[in-house]
Structure formats: C-alpha cells, structure tokens
Design a protein around this motif. Sequence first.
Motif, PDB file in Angstrom:
ATOM      1  N   GLN A  76       0.792  -1.207  -0.021  1.00 38.63           N
ATOM      2  CA  GLN A  76      -0.082   0.057   0.189  1.00 38.63           C
ATOM      3  C   GLN A  76       0.810   1.244   0.043  1.00 38.63           C
ATOM      4  O   GLN A  76       0.631   2.370  -0.761  1.00 38.63           O
ATOM      5  N   PHE A  98      -7.921  -8.072  -2.236  1.00 39.20           N
ATOM      6  CA  PHE A  98      -7.938  -7.783  -3.796  1.00 39.20           C
ATOM      7  C   PHE A  98      -6.963  -8.806  -4.320  1.00 39.20           C
ATOM      8  O   PHE A  98      -7.269  -9.470  -5.383  1.00 39.20           O
ATOM      9  N   SER A 125       0.271  -9.221  -2.080  1.00 37.57           N
ATOM     10  CA  SER A 125      -0.833  -9.476  -0.781  1.00 37.57           C
ATOM     11  C   SER A 125      -0.135  -9.836   0.438  1.00 37.57           C
ATOM     12  O   SER A 125      -0.688  -9.093   1.516  1.00 37.57           O
ATOM     13  N   ASN A 129       0.487   3.681  -3.222  1.00 34.92           N
ATOM     14  CA  ASN A 129       0.308   5.188  -2.952  1.00 34.92           C
ATOM     15  C   ASN A 129       1.331   6.093  -3.165  1.00 34.92           C
ATOM     16  O   ASN A 129       1.156   7.032  -4.082  1.00 34.92           O
ATOM     17  N   LEU A 146      -6.665  -4.141   0.078  1.00 33.46           N
ATOM     18  CA  LEU A 146      -5.504  -4.327  -1.007  1.00 33.46           C
ATOM     19  C   LEU A 146      -5.138  -5.726  -0.906  1.00 33.46           C
ATOM     20  O   LEU A 146      -4.915  -6.317  -1.970  1.00 33.46           O
ATOM     21  N   HIS A 158      -7.525   4.467  -2.558  1.00 29.42           N
ATOM     22  CA  HIS A 158      -8.198   3.621  -1.815  1.00 29.42           C
ATOM     23  C   HIS A 158      -9.692   3.250  -2.479  1.00 29.42           C
ATOM     24  O   HIS A 158     -10.018   1.808  -2.300  1.00 29.42           O
ATOM     25  N   PHE A 187      -8.577   0.441  -4.973  1.00 29.63           N
ATOM     26  CA  PHE A 187      -8.633  -0.745  -4.302  1.00 29.63           C
ATOM     27  C   PHE A 187      -9.938  -1.562  -4.302  1.00 29.63           C
ATOM     28  O   PHE A 187     -10.006  -2.567  -4.597  1.00 29.63           O
ATOM     29  N   TYR A 188     -11.005  -0.953  -3.471  1.00 29.14           N
ATOM     30  CA  TYR A 188     -12.263  -1.425  -3.578  1.00 29.14           C
ATOM     31  C   TYR A 188     -12.853  -1.849  -4.739  1.00 29.14           C
ATOM     32  O   TYR A 188     -13.551  -2.904  -5.127  1.00 29.14           O
TER      33      TYR A 188
END
Length: 202
Positions: A61, A160, A191, A65, A157, A107, A110-111
């Motif tokens: 992340q 996913f 992940s 980002n 994240l 973010h 990611f969703y």
Amino acid sequence: KKSEVIFFLTFFICLTIFTYFQVKSQHWSSIFYFDLTIIYNSLSVVSGYFQEYRTHPAYTQFLVNGLFYKILGFFDNNLISNLDNYIKSSNKDLTIQTLYTYSRYIHLLFYFLFSIYFFKLNNYFKIKKYFIYTSILLLFLTERILYDFTVLRADVLSYFLIIASFYYLLIFFDKNNIKYLFICAVCITLSLLAKVQIIFFL
C-alpha cells in the motif's frame, strides 16, 4: 456483457460519490492513527527511506500510494510527493489534507478492483450473475467493509490481490500458460507484503 458494464459503472459512480462527500466533510486528523501512518510511510518509501510501523508492513500500500503521488504530481504542481519537500513545506496541514484526499481516491480504486476480481472469481465457477451482483452489494454493506472504506487500511488491497492470485491460478490450469502462474505469484507476494495475516486466508 452489457449488464456487467452497467453494474460496475454504477457501482464505481456510487463509490466515487461516497468518497467525494467523505473527503469534503472529513479532515485528515479525524482518524489520526491509520491515515497519517499510511501517508507518511507512502512518502518515505518513494523518497528512498525505510518505512516505519514494520510490525504491520502494509508495504504494498505504501509503494502503490507513493507511486500514485509521483504520477499525480505531474498534473498537480501543489502536490508534494517527496518526504524532504514535505518537511520543508510551510503549510503542512494543507499538504497532508491534499495527500489524504488523493489517498482516499486511491483507496476507492482498491475497493473497485476487489469487486471486479470477486466477480471474476465467482463467474469462473459459473455462478449466476444475479447472485454475484447481490453478493457484492451485500458485502459492501457489511459493517466491517463500510468501516474499512472510511480509513486508509491495507486490508482490502490484500484481499483484492489474494483473490486475483486465485483467479490467475485457475486460468493457468485452464490455459497452461506460464504467464498466469507468474501473475499469480506476484499477486500473492504483494498481498503478503500488504498484510502478512492474509496467509491465514490461504
């Protein structure tokens, strides 16, 4: 595939509207612990510094980002995407709020990707699309998902990426193409770097 396009386009618009109103009404300091940690470490990683908060890595992340900050910096001259420049900035509150705003939309992405690969994985097993759509909507209405959507956490994240790894592993078995196995391995690695507890999901 028209129904898929309509569903996901509508779903994306709803997520965007929700995020827009949240960002407009919420200051970065309202959830101080999570959000500031994510923003600070994202700047650190892309500035060549070691991340802090290593007990809960979230490295993926921070990296994603940070890379988005760098890319968005080409279009927004006011966006500070380097930790050294942040330290030198005169209005740190505005700087963090700007980074917070962009982070919220990252973010959101990611969703959205999580929902797409959730659909892909279920669709692979020939589950009726009506049930998949309903499952996505119900899933996003659960208390946990709604809460995580309002804070910058690495959980979604990681979810996913692990779902994407399962999907590409199944595609590898179908097509016997090594590139899908490679994508699967990359997704699993990222992940785990996002949230090491995802190993219990395996």
